[in-house]
Design a protein around this motif. Structure first.
Motif, mmCIF file in Angstrom:
data_model
loop_
_atom_site.group_PDB
_atom_site.id
_atom_site.type_symbol
_atom_site.label_atom_id
_atom_site.label_comp_id
_atom_site.label_asym_id
_atom_site.label_seq_id
_atom_site.Cartn_x
_atom_site.Cartn_y
_atom_site.Cartn_z
ATOM 1 N N THR A 476 -2.681 -11.886 -29.231
ATOM 2 C CA THR A 476 -3.240 -12.816 -28.247
ATOM 3 C C THR A 476 -3.111 -12.308 -26.809
ATOM 4 O OG1 THR A 476 -1.119 -14.013 -28.282
ATOM 5 C CG2 THR A 476 -2.900 -14.871 -29.661
ATOM 6 N N ASN A 477 -2.287 -11.276 -26.565
ATOM 7 C CA ASN A 477 -2.166 -10.731 -25.212
ATOM 8 C C ASN A 477 -3.159 -9.601 -24.951
ATOM 9 O OD1 ASN A 477 -0.686 -9.271 -27.133
ATOM 10 N ND2 ASN A 477 0.701 -8.414 -25.605
ATOM 11 N N PHE A 478 -4.150 -9.449 -25.848
ATOM 12 C CA PHE A 478 -5.220 -8.459 -25.649
ATOM 13 C C PHE A 478 -6.571 -9.143 -25.797
ATOM 14 C CE2 PHE A 478 -1.619 -5.877 -27.046
ATOM 15 C CZ PHE A 478 -1.611 -4.873 -26.089
ATOM 16 N N SER A 479 -7.576 -8.577 -25.152
ATOM 17 C CA SER A 479 -8.925 -9.125 -25.258
ATOM 18 C C SER A 479 -9.531 -8.774 -26.611
ATOM 19 C CB SER A 479 -9.806 -8.571 -24.138
ATOM 20 O OG SER A 479 -10.042 -7.176 -24.345
ATOM 21 N N GLY A 480 -10.673 -9.397 -26.935
ATOM 22 C CA GLY A 480 -11.340 -9.119 -28.211
ATOM 23 C C GLY A 480 -11.732 -7.664 -28.347
ATOM 24 N N GLY A 481 -12.265 -7.088 -27.269
ATOM 25 C CA GLY A 481 -12.659 -5.679 -27.318
ATOM 26 C C GLY A 481 -11.473 -4.748 -27.473
ATOM 27 N N GLN A 482 -10.358 -5.072 -26.818
ATOM 28 C CA GLN A 482 -9.152 -4.245 -26.943
ATOM 29 C C GLN A 482 -8.591 -4.301 -28.356
ATOM 30 O OE1 GLN A 482 -6.916 -6.043 -23.744
ATOM 31 N NE2 GLN A 482 -7.313 -4.334 -22.353
ATOM 32 N N LYS A 483 -8.558 -5.508 -28.924
ATOM 33 C CA LYS A 483 -8.073 -5.652 -30.307
ATOM 34 C C LYS A 483 -8.969 -4.878 -31.273
ATOM 35 C CE LYS A 483 -7.790 -10.235 -30.382
ATOM 36 N NZ LYS A 483 -7.510 -11.592 -30.917
ATOM 37 N N GLN A 484 -10.262 -4.919 -31.027
ATOM 38 C CA GLN A 484 -11.195 -4.218 -31.914
ATOM 39 C C GLN A 484 -10.996 -2.715 -31.844
ATOM 40 O OE1 GLN A 484 -12.657 -5.341 -34.549
ATOM 41 N NE2 GLN A 484 -14.427 -6.423 -33.711
ATOM 42 N N ARG A 485 -10.753 -2.212 -30.644
ATOM 43 C CA ARG A 485 -10.542 -0.774 -30.496
ATOM 44 C C ARG A 485 -9.226 -0.327 -31.134
ATOM 45 N NH1 ARG A 485 -11.724 0.088 -24.216
ATOM 46 N NH2 ARG A 485 -11.569 -2.188 -24.191
ATOM 47 N N LEU A 486 -8.198 -1.171 -31.038
ATOM 48 C CA LEU A 486 -6.931 -0.853 -31.714
ATOM 49 C C LEU A 486 -7.101 -0.899 -33.225
ATOM 50 C CD1 LEU A 486 -4.350 -2.786 -29.490
ATOM 51 C CD2 LEU A 486 -4.754 -0.319 -29.567
ATOM 52 N N SER A 487 -7.946 -1.798 -33.703
ATOM 53 C CA SER A 487 -8.246 -1.877 -35.140
ATOM 54 C C SER A 487 -8.971 -0.615 -35.600
ATOM 55 C CB SER A 487 -9.093 -3.119 -35.426
ATOM 56 O OG SER A 487 -9.414 -3.212 -36.794
ATOM 57 N N ILE A 488 -9.902 -0.127 -34.777
ATOM 58 C CA ILE A 488 -10.608 1.129 -35.095
ATOM 59 C C ILE A 488 -9.625 2.294 -35.091
ATOM 60 C CG2 ILE A 488 -12.366 2.763 -34.272
ATOM 61 C CD1 ILE A 488 -13.863 0.291 -33.130
ATOM 62 N N ALA A 489 -8.714 2.303 -34.092
ATOM 63 C CA ALA A 489 -7.715 3.374 -34.016
ATOM 64 C C ALA A 489 -6.822 3.389 -35.253
ATOM 65 C CB ALA A 489 -6.861 3.187 -32.755
ATOM 66 N N ARG A 490 -6.468 2.214 -35.754
ATOM 67 C CA ARG A 490 -5.649 2.125 -36.966
ATOM 68 C C ARG A 490 -6.370 2.748 -38.159
ATOM 69 N NH1 ARG A 490 -5.031 -3.714 -38.399
ATOM 70 N NH2 ARG A 490 -3.425 -3.801 -36.808
ATOM 71 N N ALA A 491 -7.657 2.429 -38.297
ATOM 72 C CA ALA A 491 -8.439 2.982 -39.406
ATOM 73 C C ALA A 491 -8.567 4.492 -39.293
ATOM 74 C CB ALA A 491 -9.831 2.333 -39.436
ATOM 75 N N VAL A 492 -8.755 4.988 -38.063
ATOM 76 C CA VAL A 492 -8.897 6.436 -37.848
ATOM 77 C C VAL A 492 -7.567 7.151 -38.094
ATOM 78 C CG1 VAL A 492 -9.371 8.202 -36.098
ATOM 79 C CG2 VAL A 492 -10.826 6.160 -36.237
#
Length: 593
Positions: A476-492
């Protein structure tokens, strides 16, 4: 109910035996004290009492009381150990069993219900064991032992006790049969209450944005009121037990003295002292019998709800996971090749399959895109690849083998998923990006930097604590776009041979979307990439594009080919881009405003 206690370990059973022994010792001491009272009463009635005898019998009574207290304390200690160990074992078993569930089983029970069963229901059983080892064992032993001791004294007194016992048994039986269905309803309503609370808290922004506070309050109030009414009914019903017990205790004492008066009056003078002593001892024994049933009342107050909880827990434990994996590792001859053969899928209890007759092949290293209208089954299709669900018909093959032939760990290593809804866990950025990869891999800073670079999570470097920046629950301390990019980073970071991005770019702006896709293309050569998207600009440069329409393949090919051959694709494209943008070259097309 009985099967649930199979979760007790050998050490716990040893503690149970110790508790039983201590309870027997406690009951023996409690029932020995009236014998000394009887001796003192006889001496007083006969006029032969001496202080030495008072000290002697009184001292023995005191020792019995202290011994009973010590036994009770030690028994309570071991009972608490058994209850705590049992709850720990049961929670662990429930958690691991739930972790083996597929999405179908989780949807069947619902998340709030599984949480309630793992917490509230386990606590109910823990309370029963903690009290049961002290009270439930003691009550029948005390009742039977006391009745045996008084049965040889007087038929009249024994009859009075048996009538009293019969009244208590009938009362308990009737009340338990009345409240049991209500307790079942309470546990179901508790699930609903958790669901309403969770829904309200997780969607608090939407609730406020649509001024729906009153609607949510009314929804919560309705469930809360229903639970309150059920609790009041059960509490009032079970509350009748104590007055009945008190009435029986007082009535039994009165009956004993009333019968005793007649027996003493009819007895020879020489035997009256003995009769008075017997009456005093009998009164204490009779009260012990009533006390035993009063202890049972405490158990019967929580027993109905505990029986419901045990049944609910057994429902979870007896539910076998719908997805079963092989134990032996499967040999791979290729890397990243996926083949769908006449695949169909229908959700449980659904009338019609949502995916039908899907046959296509994704070659190793390809970027494969999936597009279609909302509700056409795009996410469902990609969820079949990591076996979140199993196909209803047909088969999916990865690297030449049916995915059902792969062990769970092997399949998990082969497939990496960035889900539609970005999920972050409490911890820091590093623990989220390296999630599930083990400590050795997680400490690979070069690999971590590469994952953040590919996902364009440049904001991490600008944070004061960098990759060690704390992540709140749900991110909740990150924006939607930031969370999405961290999710992509996790997958990569996982570096799997197949990477699935399920509408993962939806929260990114067009420029970031383009840059992330470019990084993926340049840095993940040889990796099979599957993109689910709504934007034409996101998928137009893919090696293959699959167009879904009503769960079926409406088109399959490159962007240019589909514009010519697939009306569904062209309609989607023209709804987003102009004719010039669709046929133009260079740069990513932008969506018409």
């Amino acid at each position: 109910m009985i099967s649930i206690f199979k979760n007790l370990k050998k050490r716990d059973w040893c503690y149970v035996v110790v508790c039983v022994a201590l309870v027997v010792c406690q009951v023996w001491l409690d029932l020995t004290m009236p014998d000394y009272t009887q001796k003192l009463t006889e001496s007083v009635s006969a006029g032969t009492i001496a202080m030495s005898e008072v000290w002697k019998n009184g001292g023995k009574m005191l020792l019995c009381a202290l011994g009973s207290m010590a036994s009770s304390i030690v028994c309570g200690f071991f009972a608490a150990q058994v209850a705590a160990n049992f709850a720990k074992t049961l929670r662990t078993r429930l958690f691991h069993h739930i972790m083996e569930f597929g999405s179908a089983e989780i949807n069947r029970f619902s998340t709030p219900s599984l949480i309630t069963r793992t917490t509230n229901d386990v606590v109910q059983l823990q309370m029963l064991i903690a009290m049961g080892l002290q009270v439930m064992i003691k009550a029948p032993i005390l009742a039977v032992w006391a009745i045996c001791k008084i049965s040889a004294t007087s038929v009249e007194w024994t009859t009075a006790v048996l009538v009293c016992v019969l009244i208590m048994v009938v009362t308990i039986g009737v009340l338990v049969s009345i409240v049991y269905p209500k307790f079942k309803e309470i546990q179901k309503l508790t699930d609903s209450l958790n669901d309403a609370t969770r829904e309200n808290l997780s969607g608090v922004r939407v609730v406020r944005a649509f001024n729906a506070e009153e609607y949510q309050q009314e929804k919560f109030h309705k469930i809360n009121t229903a639970i309150t009414k059920n609790h009041l009914f059960t509490s009032r019903s079970l509350g009748l037990m104590m007055p009945v017990m008190s009435m029986c205790m007082s009535g039994l004492t009165l009956a004993i003295y009333w019968i005793g008066a007649y027996l003493i009056n009819d007895a020879p003078v020489m035997e009256r002292a003995v009769m008075i002593g017997n009456m005093t001892a009998f009164t204490q024994y009779a009260l012990q019998v009533v006390m035993a049933f009063m202890l049972l009342v405490m158990i019967f107050i929580i027993l109905p709800r505990t029986m419901v909880s045990a049944k609910r827990i057994n429902e979870v434990l007896k539910t076998e996971p719908g997805i079963v994996y092989k134990d032996e590792a499967a040999e791979q001859t290729e890397r990243g090749r996926i083949e769908f053969r006449d695949v169909a899928f229908a959700y449980q209890d659904a009338g019609e399959p949502c995916l039908k007759d899907l046959s296509f092949t994704i070659e190793p290293g390809e970027t494969f895109a999936i597009i279609g209208a909302t509700g056409t089954g795009k996410s469902t299709l990609v969820n079949l690849i990591p076996r979140f669900y199993d196909v209803t018909a047909g088969e999916i093959r990865i690297d030449g083998r049916n995915i059902k032939d792969y062990p769970e760990k092997q399949l998990e290593k082969m497939v990496s998923v960035a889900p539609q809804k970005a999920t972050l866990f409490v911890g820091d950025i590093k623990s989220n990006v390296t999630y599930g990869c083990g400590e050795t891999v997680a400490d690979d800073d070069e690999r971590l930097s590469r994952a953040l670079k590919i996902s364009k999570a440049d904001f991490v470097a600008e944070l004061p604590e960098g990759i060690h920046t704390p992540v709140a629950q749900g991110g909740t301390n990150f924006s939607g776009g930031q969370k999405q990019r961290l999710s992509i980073a996790r997958a990569v970071f996982k570096d799997a041979e197949i990477m699935i991005f399920d509408d993962t770019f939806s929260a990114l702006d067009y420029k970031t979307d383009m840059l992330v896709r470019r990084e993926i293309k340049e840095n993940l050569a040889g990796t099979t990439v599957i993109l689910v998207a709504q934007r034409i600009g996101t998928i137009k440069n893919a090696d293959k594009i699959l167009v879904l329409h009503e769960g079926k393949i409406a088109g399959l090919g490159r962007h240019e080919e589909l514009l010519e051959s697939c009306p569904v694709y062209k309609e989607i494209a023209l709804s987003q881009l102009s004719e010039e943008e669709l046929t133009g070259k260079g740069g990513d097309a932008q969506c018409r405003q």
